[in-house]
Design an enzyme around this catalytic site. Structure first.
Site, PDB file in Angstrom:
ATOM      1  N   HIS A  67       0.798  -1.111   0.142  1.00  0.00           N
ATOM      2  CA  HIS A  67       0.104   0.044  -0.165  1.00  0.00           C
ATOM      3  C   HIS A  67       0.657   0.984  -0.092  1.00  0.00           C
ATOM      4  O   HIS A  67       0.606   2.268  -0.653  1.00  0.00           O
ATOM      5  CB  HIS A  67      -0.949   0.162   1.233  1.00  0.00           C
ATOM      6  N   LYS A 103     -17.464  -5.386   6.597  1.00  0.00           N
ATOM      7  CA  LYS A 103     -18.364  -6.084   6.875  1.00  0.00           C
ATOM      8  C   LYS A 103     -17.971  -7.627   7.464  1.00  0.00           C
ATOM      9  O   LYS A 103     -18.421  -7.903   8.598  1.00  0.00           O
ATOM     10  CB  LYS A 103     -18.985  -6.536   5.460  1.00  0.00           C
ATOM     11  N   ARG A 152      -2.077  -5.826  -8.530  1.00  0.00           N
ATOM     12  CA  ARG A 152      -1.028  -6.984  -8.279  1.00  0.00           C
ATOM     13  C   ARG A 152      -1.093  -7.781  -9.290  1.00  0.00           C
ATOM     14  O   ARG A 152       0.039  -7.929  -9.898  1.00  0.00           O
ATOM     15  CB  ARG A 152      -1.090  -7.700  -6.608  1.00  0.00           C
ATOM     16  N   SER A 181      -2.598  -7.458   2.924  1.00  0.00           N
ATOM     17  CA  SER A 181      -2.931  -7.499   4.292  1.00  0.00           C
ATOM     18  C   SER A 181      -3.234  -8.869   4.845  1.00  0.00           C
ATOM     19  O   SER A 181      -2.736  -9.340   5.910  1.00  0.00           O
ATOM     20  CB  SER A 181      -4.006  -6.647   4.707  1.00  0.00           C
TER      21      SER A 181
HETATM   22  P1  ADP Z   1      -5.758  -5.876   0.797  1.00  0.00           P
HETATM   23  O1  ADP Z   1      -5.868  -6.705  -0.669  1.00  0.00           O
HETATM   24  O2  ADP Z   1      -4.256  -5.782   1.155  1.00  0.00           O
HETATM   25  O3  ADP Z   1      -6.818  -5.941   1.722  1.00  0.00           O
HETATM   26  P2  ADP Z   1      -7.030  -3.315   0.328  1.00  0.00           P
HETATM   27  O4  ADP Z   1      -8.378  -3.681  -0.135  1.00  0.00           O
HETATM   28  O5  ADP Z   1      -6.556  -2.451   1.513  1.00  0.00           O
HETATM   29  O6  ADP Z   1      -5.903  -4.436   0.209  1.00  0.00           O
HETATM   30  O7  ADP Z   1      -6.656  -2.709  -1.098  1.00  0.00           O
HETATM   31  C1  ADP Z   1      -6.307  -1.087  -1.127  1.00  0.00           C
HETATM   32  C2  ADP Z   1      -5.805  -0.933  -2.593  1.00  0.00           C
HETATM   33  O8  ADP Z   1      -4.410  -1.293  -2.273  1.00  0.00           O
HETATM   34  C3  ADP Z   1      -6.405  -1.670  -3.736  1.00  0.00           C
HETATM   35  O9  ADP Z   1      -6.175  -1.200  -4.881  1.00  0.00           O
HETATM   36  C4  ADP Z   1      -5.278  -2.977  -3.625  1.00  0.00           C
HETATM   37  O10 ADP Z   1      -4.978  -3.387  -4.841  1.00  0.00           O
HETATM   38  C5  ADP Z   1      -3.774  -2.080  -3.312  1.00  0.00           C
HETATM   39  N1  ADP Z   1      -2.821  -2.901  -3.029  1.00  0.00           N
HETATM   40  C6  ADP Z   1      -2.883  -3.793  -1.969  1.00  0.00           C
HETATM   41  N2  ADP Z   1      -1.787  -4.458  -1.659  1.00  0.00           N
HETATM   42  C7  ADP Z   1      -0.947  -4.156  -2.758  1.00  0.00           C
HETATM   43  C8  ADP Z   1       0.256  -4.396  -3.104  1.00  0.00           C
HETATM   44  N3  ADP Z   1       1.256  -5.140  -2.555  1.00  0.00           N
HETATM   45  N4  ADP Z   1       0.996  -3.748  -4.385  1.00  0.00           N
HETATM   46  C9  ADP Z   1       0.242  -2.840  -4.897  1.00  0.00           C
HETATM   47  N5  ADP Z   1      -1.080  -2.751  -4.501  1.00  0.00           N
HETATM   48  C10 ADP Z   1      -1.578  -3.165  -3.449  1.00  0.00           C
END
Ligand code: ADP
Length: 164
Positions: free
Chosen positions: A17, A41, A91, A129
């Protein structure tokens, strides 16, 4: 002023992130990282307030980043903040389907805002995460996956062998 919003669950924020946030901060005048409530949720490891605090701590050195949370629709949030872009990280192919669907829905709800995709770096493309939480829960080393400033908080919350 070119404003972007960077939404997600951030439960907790990872190096993946953070990399996207840093790259976005170089392209936009202001980046608002927003912890979205519709991701709650399923119960998370961290509360919305905690997620915001962890993100603030690791983005403190980036002057044009703000952190917020929202209980509403992302398209409305972007409009309210006068954002021109929603920044997401991609990703693998597996991310594409849902991200494409969400981008189309957001475009319908708010035609003024563009969804912009940043490709994950090779180093972080496997990182989520959930992976961090699983590794941590079973005592694995998460130091390469999360910023050092928040590692202890994550371990205290998740490691089964640490008593607090
Ligand atoms: P997660 O899948 O880790 O729970 P989130 O729902 O918090 O992620 O994702 C928020 C944004 O960050 C999304 O656009 C997701 O694709 C991006 N993201 C999460 N992890 C990565 C990563 N390792 N590299 C690039 N983008 C990421």
């Amino acid at each position: 002023m070119k404003i972007a919003v960077c939404p997600g669950s951030f439960d907790p924020i990872t190096n993946g992130h953070l990399e996207i946030i840093r790259r976005a901060s170089r392209m936009f005048d202001k980046v608002i990282v927003v912890v979205m409530s519709n991701y709650f949720k399923k119960t998370g490891a961290f509360t919305p307030d905690e997620r915001v605090e962890l993100i603030k701590r690791v983005t403190g050195d980036i002057p044009n980043v703000e952190v917020d949370f929202s209980y509403g629709l992302l398209a409305d949030y972007a409009r309210e903040k006068n954002a021109i872009a929603i920044v997401k990280g991609l990703r693998a192919v597996s991310d594409f389907d849902t991200e494409f669907q969400q981008a189309l829905a957001n475009k319908k709800l708010n035609p003024e805002v563009e969804t912009v995709f940043f490709t994950a770096s090779g180093e972080n493309m496997y990182l989520s995460s959930s992976v961090v939480k699983q590794i941590c829960e079973f005592g694995g080393d998460i130091s390469e996956f999360v910023p050092p400033e928040i590692r202890d908080d994550i371990e205290k919350r998740l490691r089964k062998d640490i008593k607090i």
